[in-house]
Each structure stands twice: as C-alpha cells, then as structure tokens.
Design a protein around this motif. Sequence first.
Motif, PDB file in Angstrom:
ATOM      1  N   ARG A 172      27.877 -27.312 -21.691  1.00  0.00           N
ATOM      2  CA  ARG A 172      28.541 -28.125 -22.717  1.00  0.00           C
ATOM      3  C   ARG A 172      29.877 -27.507 -23.128  1.00  0.00           C
ATOM      4  O   ARG A 172      30.853 -28.211 -23.384  1.00  0.00           O
ATOM      5  CB  ARG A 172      27.630 -28.294 -23.940  1.00  0.00           C
ATOM      6  CG  ARG A 172      26.428 -29.202 -23.683  1.00  0.00           C
ATOM      7  CD  ARG A 172      25.741 -29.616 -24.960  1.00  0.00           C
ATOM      8  NE  ARG A 172      25.064 -28.510 -25.620  1.00  0.00           N
ATOM      9  CZ  ARG A 172      23.815 -28.129 -25.366  1.00  0.00           C
ATOM     10  NH1 ARG A 172      23.109 -28.763 -24.437  1.00  0.00           N
ATOM     11  NH2 ARG A 172      23.266 -27.130 -26.043  1.00  0.00           N
TER      12      ARG A 172
ATOM     13  N   ARG B  82      22.424 -24.741 -20.391  1.00  0.00           N
ATOM     14  CA  ARG B  82      22.865 -26.068 -20.823  1.00  0.00           C
ATOM     15  C   ARG B  82      23.963 -25.958 -21.892  1.00  0.00           C
ATOM     16  O   ARG B  82      24.918 -26.736 -21.899  1.00  0.00           O
ATOM     17  CB  ARG B  82      21.665 -26.870 -21.357  1.00  0.00           C
ATOM     18  CG  ARG B  82      20.687 -27.267 -20.260  1.00  0.00           C
ATOM     19  CD  ARG B  82      19.360 -27.736 -20.839  1.00  0.00           C
ATOM     20  NE  ARG B  82      19.466 -29.051 -21.442  1.00  0.00           N
ATOM     21  CZ  ARG B  82      19.225 -30.200 -20.799  1.00  0.00           C
ATOM     22  NH1 ARG B  82      18.882 -30.192 -19.501  1.00  0.00           N
ATOM     23  NH2 ARG B  82      19.314 -31.362 -21.416  1.00  0.00           N
TER      24      ARG B  82
ATOM     25  N   LEU C   8      32.367 -28.264 -20.463  1.00  0.00           N
ATOM     26  CA  LEU C   8      32.797 -29.661 -20.534  1.00  0.00           C
ATOM     27  C   LEU C   8      33.965 -29.823 -21.492  1.00  0.00           C
ATOM     28  O   LEU C   8      34.878 -30.623 -21.255  1.00  0.00           O
ATOM     29  CB  LEU C   8      31.623 -30.544 -20.973  1.00  0.00           C
ATOM     30  CG  LEU C   8      31.952 -32.025 -21.231  1.00  0.00           C
ATOM     31  CD1 LEU C   8      32.404 -32.703 -19.945  1.00  0.00           C
ATOM     32  CD2 LEU C   8      30.740 -32.742 -21.826  1.00  0.00           C
ATOM     33  N   LYS C   9      33.967 -29.050 -22.571  1.00  0.00           N
ATOM     34  CA  LYS C   9      35.044 -29.163 -23.548  1.00  0.00           C
ATOM     35  C   LYS C   9      36.403 -28.850 -22.925  1.00  0.00           C
ATOM     36  O   LYS C   9      37.421 -29.397 -23.335  1.00  0.00           O
ATOM     37  CB  LYS C   9      34.782 -28.239 -24.739  1.00  0.00           C
ATOM     38  CG  LYS C   9      33.642 -28.702 -25.627  1.00  0.00           C
ATOM     39  CD  LYS C   9      33.482 -27.802 -26.846  1.00  0.00           C
ATOM     40  CE  LYS C   9      32.359 -28.287 -27.749  1.00  0.00           C
ATOM     41  NZ  LYS C   9      32.201 -27.414 -28.947  1.00  0.00           N
TER      42      LYS C   9
ATOM     43  N   LEU D 194      25.756 -33.611 -16.668  1.00  0.00           N
ATOM     44  CA  LEU D 194      26.271 -32.268 -16.916  1.00  0.00           C
ATOM     45  C   LEU D 194      25.259 -31.197 -16.508  1.00  0.00           C
ATOM     46  O   LEU D 194      25.642 -30.072 -16.159  1.00  0.00           O
ATOM     47  CB  LEU D 194      26.598 -32.132 -18.403  1.00  0.00           C
ATOM     48  CG  LEU D 194      27.261 -30.863 -18.918  1.00  0.00           C
ATOM     49  CD1 LEU D 194      28.618 -30.643 -18.255  1.00  0.00           C
ATOM     50  CD2 LEU D 194      27.415 -30.935 -20.436  1.00  0.00           C
ATOM     51  N   TYR D 195      23.990 -31.552 -16.522  1.00  0.00           N
ATOM     52  CA  TYR D 195      22.937 -30.546 -16.371  1.00  0.00           C
ATOM     53  C   TYR D 195      22.297 -30.589 -14.990  1.00  0.00           C
ATOM     54  O   TYR D 195      22.197 -31.641 -14.355  1.00  0.00           O
ATOM     55  CB  TYR D 195      21.862 -30.761 -17.431  1.00  0.00           C
ATOM     56  CG  TYR D 195      22.417 -30.849 -18.838  1.00  0.00           C
ATOM     57  CD1 TYR D 195      23.086 -29.768 -19.413  1.00  0.00           C
ATOM     58  CD2 TYR D 195      22.301 -32.024 -19.573  1.00  0.00           C
ATOM     59  CE1 TYR D 195      23.619 -29.857 -20.686  1.00  0.00           C
ATOM     60  CE2 TYR D 195      22.819 -32.117 -20.853  1.00  0.00           C
ATOM     61  CZ  TYR D 195      23.483 -31.039 -21.406  1.00  0.00           C
ATOM     62  OH  TYR D 195      24.009 -31.129 -22.660  1.00  0.00           O
TER      63      TYR D 195
END
Length: 378
Positions: free
Chosen positions: A341, A337, A344-345, A327-328
């Motif tokens: 996140r 970061r 991503l949700k 992801l990062y």
Amino acid sequence: MTRSAAPTPLAHRLTARIRERGPLTFAAYMRECLYDPDYGYYSRLEARRLADYYTSVDVHPVFGRLLARQLAEMWELLGRPAHFHAVEVGAGDGRLAAHILDFAARALPEFYSALIYVAVEQSTARRAAHPATLAPHFAAGHFSSAAQLPAAIASGCIFSNELFDALPVHRVISQGGNLLEMYVGISGEELCEVLAPPSTPALSAYFAEQGITLHEGQQAEVCLDACRMMEEFGRCLERGFVLTIDYGHEAAELYNHRHMRGTLLAYQQHRASEVFFAAPGEQDLTAHVNFTALDLAGGQVGLARAGFVSQSHFLLALGRANDFADLYDDGQSETDRLRARLLLKNLIHPEGLGETFRVLLQHKSFPTPPRLTGLSPL
C-alpha cells in the motif's frame, strides 16, 4: 562551455565528427548519446539504468496489473477478437511485459487466450533478456520480441511508458523575434552550444500549428521524432487504441513563462542537471513530452482523442473497481500488504509519480468514443 575531466569514448567520436562535418543539431547529438550501438545510453543493459532513475514499473507490479485490466477492457470493446495485439514500444528488458502477461494468465484467462504481446525494443542487449524473462509466454505463443513496430495491427493497442521523453529533441531559442536553433559545436577540445538559423522549416511550423509564440529569450525543445512516431502508430493500427504514459504537458503549459529554459535535463546517479555535454553516452537525456503535438499528429492518421488524465486518475479509476485487490499477492502477510500500500502511494500521490505523469488515450475506427474505465470520473 561545459568541461569534462574525462571525455567518454562517444565524446571523442562526436568531436571528430563535428570537426569533419560541422556542428550537429542537438537532436542528432542526443540520438547518438542515447542510441549509438556501441556507446549509447540505451544500448546498455537495463540494470545500469536503475542506478540513474526509476520508472513506475520499478515501483510495484500493480502498475502492470492495472494496465492489463485496461487492455482486457479494450479487447472487450473491440468485440473480443480472436487475436488482440498488445504492442509495447520501448519495452526495455521486458519487466512490464512480464507483469502484464503473468497477471493476465492468472486473473484474466479469456483475455490471455486472445493476447499476442509484442515487445518492441531497439536495444539488442535489452532484447536479449526477453527469452528468460518471458519464457512461459514465449512457449505459450503469447509473446514475441522485435526491433521494429509490426507493419500492420488489425486489432489491439499500441502503448508505451516513458518512451516519448527519451526521443531526440531539437533545441531552439527566441531572440529578437527570430527562432534560432541551438547546435552542438566544439571549442578547443570541448563540446559547446552554437546558435544558427533553424536546420529545417519544420521547427517554425511546429510552433505555428500549435498557436505557440515563445517569449523573448525563451529556450524550448521540439521533438519531431515524436510526431513521426505517432503518425507511424496510426498508420499501422487498423482498429483499436494508442495509450501513452509519460511526463509532460499540453503545449500551452509546456511553453509558458515557467519554462523559460526549456525542460531538457540530464540524469546520472539519480541526480538531474543541465550539464548536457559532460558525459555523452553515460547519462540519460530527457525532455518533457508535448501531448498537444502527439494529439495533432495522431489526428492526421485517424487517431481520435479518447481522454487525457493524470497517472493518478488513471490508476485510481482502474483500481477502485475491486478496492485495489490487484495490489496483493496470494498468501501475503499483513506487513507485506502494508508495504504494498505504501508503494502504491508512489504511483498515485500528487507529490510522487501520480500527477507528474500523464496518460493520453487515443482510439481509431470507433463510430462513437469508447468508454474506458481508466478515463472514468473519480
């Protein structure tokens, strides 16, 4: 009848065609609306599409990065062939290809050395963006662009993201125990719906093969093109996988009492409507995918189902192996970061794209079903 204050150029063209030749099937109408080379919605530049809707690719590069990991595992399961063809059908301007290839080059160098990525895109305007977007991978010999599917794929994966929902559909309705087709005709100067017997016996056969009986008065969509395309995938793939990510259901759910008006929608400026004739060529038309039909069509050409899960399940299964480290980006601040996140949700949350989209994985020429991480239990 749906009135349009300012008919589009394509509306004028379609009206003239109907006057000359008679009503069109909705599939023929939808094909022109989406793919007419002059005025079709998907013949426009990709940037204009973003004004109407977003896809998982738009949310965050982690979507492509996790796909790259699944493709790399497929390469391993195939015995690490010298050449692994990753064929993306409906590749748009190549953003997903860039996310996959950039990540593979950086994080999966052995896989990247075998990877031959083919971006299949009908739109000349969108295909023209590929050289700039994928320049390093073009130069390294790992990327090519084409208007049509390769004739033969010895080893690899054919995959798509929101492809089948954009294929033309026939519209039907059950009346008095009979199946009627909903054509596109004209009333005065306006496009309108016209009911008549089905244009092809394939429409009745489609429901019979899946054990589906529509309720009285129920409208539904039938995508014969999707079945033909899946059969084409199976015929050209010698050994490997077909991965389909799209929104839809299996037949029993798609055609149940909760979908009495079907699933077809028009999208424009992030608004959905059932006004299908208002702006031909200027709005997206899309219907939910029938995954049962894709599964059955694939079975006719040697594609066996490996699994069928939600996008949320698929991405979580792939990402948990390294706690979503993909992801990062290197050197990101904690603020960046955190933002990653949160994005991503949107990909995995049940109220976002996570449960709306489904992932169908099929395989060909494996003696036993391969174990794919994206399908593993959570």
